[in-house]
Design an enzyme around this catalytic site. Structure first.
Site, PDB file in Angstrom:
ATOM      1  N   HIS A 139       0.871  -1.184   0.000  1.00  0.00           N
ATOM      2  CA  HIS A 139       0.000   0.000   0.000  1.00  0.00           C
ATOM      3  C   HIS A 139       0.907   1.233   0.000  1.00  0.00           C
ATOM      4  O   HIS A 139       2.015   1.189   0.538  1.00  0.00           O
ATOM      5  CB  HIS A 139      -0.855  -0.047   1.273  1.00  0.00           C
ATOM      6  CG  HIS A 139      -1.898   1.012   1.383  1.00  0.00           C
ATOM      7  ND1 HIS A 139      -1.630   2.277   1.844  1.00  0.00           N
ATOM      8  CD2 HIS A 139      -3.228   0.987   1.129  1.00  0.00           C
ATOM      9  CE1 HIS A 139      -2.754   2.989   1.853  1.00  0.00           C
ATOM     10  NE2 HIS A 139      -3.737   2.228   1.427  1.00  0.00           N
ATOM     11  N   ASP A 216       3.163  -4.523   8.111  1.00  0.00           N
ATOM     12  CA  ASP A 216       1.942  -3.750   7.937  1.00  0.00           C
ATOM     13  C   ASP A 216       0.774  -4.732   8.053  1.00  0.00           C
ATOM     14  O   ASP A 216       0.489  -5.475   7.118  1.00  0.00           O
ATOM     15  CB  ASP A 216       1.982  -3.058   6.566  1.00  0.00           C
ATOM     16  CG  ASP A 216       0.648  -2.409   6.205  1.00  0.00           C
ATOM     17  OD1 ASP A 216      -0.332  -2.577   6.960  1.00  0.00           O
ATOM     18  OD2 ASP A 216       0.596  -1.740   5.157  1.00  0.00           O
ATOM     19  N   GLN A 219      -4.432  -5.263   6.872  1.00  0.00           N
ATOM     20  CA  GLN A 219      -5.421  -6.185   6.286  1.00  0.00           C
ATOM     21  C   GLN A 219      -5.351  -7.568   6.928  1.00  0.00           C
ATOM     22  O   GLN A 219      -6.076  -8.471   6.504  1.00  0.00           O
ATOM     23  CB  GLN A 219      -5.198  -6.316   4.771  1.00  0.00           C
ATOM     24  CG  GLN A 219      -5.357  -5.031   4.003  1.00  0.00           C
ATOM     25  CD  GLN A 219      -6.785  -4.486   4.012  1.00  0.00           C
ATOM     26  OE1 GLN A 219      -7.740  -5.182   4.373  1.00  0.00           O
ATOM     27  NE2 GLN A 219      -6.941  -3.231   3.639  1.00  0.00           N
ATOM     28  N   LYS A 242     -10.337  -0.857  10.406  1.00  0.00           N
ATOM     29  CA  LYS A 242     -10.460  -2.061   9.575  1.00  0.00           C
ATOM     30  C   LYS A 242     -10.757  -3.286  10.441  1.00  0.00           C
ATOM     31  O   LYS A 242     -10.897  -4.398   9.952  1.00  0.00           O
ATOM     32  CB  LYS A 242      -9.175  -2.276   8.777  1.00  0.00           C
ATOM     33  CG  LYS A 242      -8.908  -1.163   7.755  1.00  0.00           C
ATOM     34  CD  LYS A 242      -7.738  -1.517   6.874  1.00  0.00           C
ATOM     35  CE  LYS A 242      -7.126  -0.318   6.189  1.00  0.00           C
ATOM     36  NZ  LYS A 242      -7.923   0.226   5.099  1.00  0.00           N
ATOM     37  N   CYS A 380      -4.786   2.465  -3.659  1.00  0.00           N
ATOM     38  CA  CYS A 380      -3.562   3.006  -3.039  1.00  0.00           C
ATOM     39  C   CYS A 380      -2.405   2.018  -3.173  1.00  0.00           C
ATOM     40  O   CYS A 380      -1.568   1.887  -2.278  1.00  0.00           O
ATOM     41  CB  CYS A 380      -3.769   3.383  -1.572  1.00  0.00           C
ATOM     42  SG  CYS A 380      -5.064   4.581  -1.330  1.00  0.00           S
TER      43      CYS A 380
END
Ligand code: 7TS
Length: 422
Positions: A139, A216, A219, A242, A380
């Site tokens: 991202h 990261d 997700q 999220k 993104c």
């Protein structure tokens, strides 16, 4: 032609069979609000998730009966708000299986967490000629902060390439690691492709070179159980919104030994222990990295969101979502002219696709009139689009409150798109 991509499903797991999605949907009030006169089919969960009533109630209760600033007042409300905020930190620490509450930093979200590490760790420890390794599926928020850092310190960005299924080339990664490598920053799960990266292996390889790894997890946390100690990651970032929590709040996990050596990211209230004009002494962890009045209600709301997710259980969630992803993959494969982008063997519930002769934005617009929310664009992750030679994709991203009926509605919607643009 490649054979149609299928998501391997073992056999109906007991956990997935027990999953009472109708009951879970009752927890999400927004799902009862029609869009354009049609039942809402919300398939944009990778952008942000909907909030269960318990989280909404937590925010409401806080502003109705609990609002005060934290870490400073001696009065009742301030002490109670401080306790609730710190309890949410402890809940998050257990959620990630971190060793210590001091390793849980409240930030605005994944983006701020990564910028914090880039500016605090990166500017302190990187020098000209050093290298930062990321992957081709990141991202923008796990690309641009490192590019800014590279410009500031004269370091170089190296990129792990990916195959046609959207999986990392691990041999390329191994080849990139060397004595100049000072940091690896990589997505646990790709937002544009759904790929679940072999993050434990990525971390082990970096550690063989004594290189810290930032993961990261934006997700990943809504779909997988994450154990930062089992992974042995050095930093882990995610956003509450999220994970069925509020916007404007997120977490940076960092190993205390690393965080202790890092200078503050921002200066201000709460992050100091003593200020004079000659010298300021910084506060201890985690407060050293939490300048200013934070998103107090958001932090407390994140705690509630985590408790809600724990109540369902991430194992049950993962099993149910896996079946739903397999169902959706088969259904989309049945549409002529549709191509799924992102066909990794290990995948979370993201379905990026293109439709022959129709721009993804047009797909999104037609589906919207049917009450179906998907995202269309580059997500993104422009380098992912470049890698696959497409300007954009349409993306349906699933959460545990989605159903097979909603996938059927998506398929019917896409068939309508095809008719409109035939
Ligand atoms: N990293 C990944 C893997 C993401 O998917 C996102 C947001 C971020 C970082 C940034 O998170 P933020 O909360 O700080 O904004 N991804 C998306 C998306 O896929 N559609 O909208 C936002």
């Amino acid at each position: 032609m490649r054979p149609a991509y299928r998501v391997p499903v073992p056999e109906t797991t007991a956990a997935a069979a027990r999953f009472d999605v109708a009951k879970i949907r009752e927890d999400f009030p927004i799902l009862r609000h029609p869009v354009h006169g049609k039942p809402l089919v919300y398939l944009d969960n990778a952008a942000t998730t909907q909030k269960p009533q318990v989280v909404i109630a937590t925010l409401n209760r806080y502003y109705t009966a609990g609002n005060a600033n934290i870490h400073r007042g001696v009065h009742f409300l301030s002490e109670r708000a401080t306790q609730a905020y710190e309890a949410a930190r402890a809940t998050t620490r257990r959620f990630l299986n971190a060793a210590d509450d001091r390793e849980i930093i409240f930030v605005r979200g994944t983006t701020e967490a990564i910028n914090l590490v880039a500016q605090s760790y990166g500017r302190t420890f990187l020098k000209p000629g050093d290298e930062i390794v990321i992957s081709a599926m990141e991202h923008h928020s796990n690309i641009v902060p490192w590019q800014i850092l590279c410009e500031q310190v004269g370091a170089k960005l190296r990129v792990i390439t990916i195959n046609n299924d959207g999986e990392l080339y691990l041999d390329v990664y191994e080849g990139l690691l060397n004595e100049r490598t000072k940091l690896v920053a990589i997505a646990h799960v790709s937002n544009a492709l759904g790929t679940i990266n072999p993050i434990r292996q990525v971390i082990d390889l970096a550690h063989q070179w004594n290189v810290p790894v930032l993961v990261d997890g934006a997700q990943a946390v809504p779909h997988l159980k994450v154990d930062v100690r089992a992974l042995d990651c050095d930093f882990y970032a995610f956003s509450a919104h999220k994970l069925f929590g509020p916007t404007g709040i997120g977490i940076l996990y960092g190993k205390a030994a690393l965080l202790d050596r890092m200078p503050p990211y921002q200066g201000g209230g709460d992050m100091i222990s003593l200020v004079t004009f000659e010298k300021t002494h910084y506060n201890t962890l985690p407060y050293k990295f939490e300048a200013g009045t934070p998103h107090i209600a958001g932090g407390i709301g994140l705690g509630t969101a985590i408790e809600y997710v724990n109540g369902i259980g991430l194992d049950a969630i993962a099993a149910y979502e896996h079946e739903l992803l397999a169902y959706a993959t088969d259904a989309l494969n049945g549409i002529e002219g549709l191509e799924i982008i992102g066909t990794a063997k290990e995948k979370a519930s993201v379905l990026s696709f293109t439709l022959e002769g129709v721009h993804p934005h047009d797909i999104g617009t037609v589906l919207d009139r049917e009450g179906i929310a998907i995202r269309a664009g580059h997500h993104c992750a422009m380098p992912v689009m470049q890698r696959f030679g497409v300007p954009a994709t349409a993306r349906a991203s699933l959460a545990f409150y989605n159903t097979e009926e909603e996938i059927d509605a998506l398929v019917a919607g896409i068939r309508k798109v095809k008719k409109v643009f035939a």
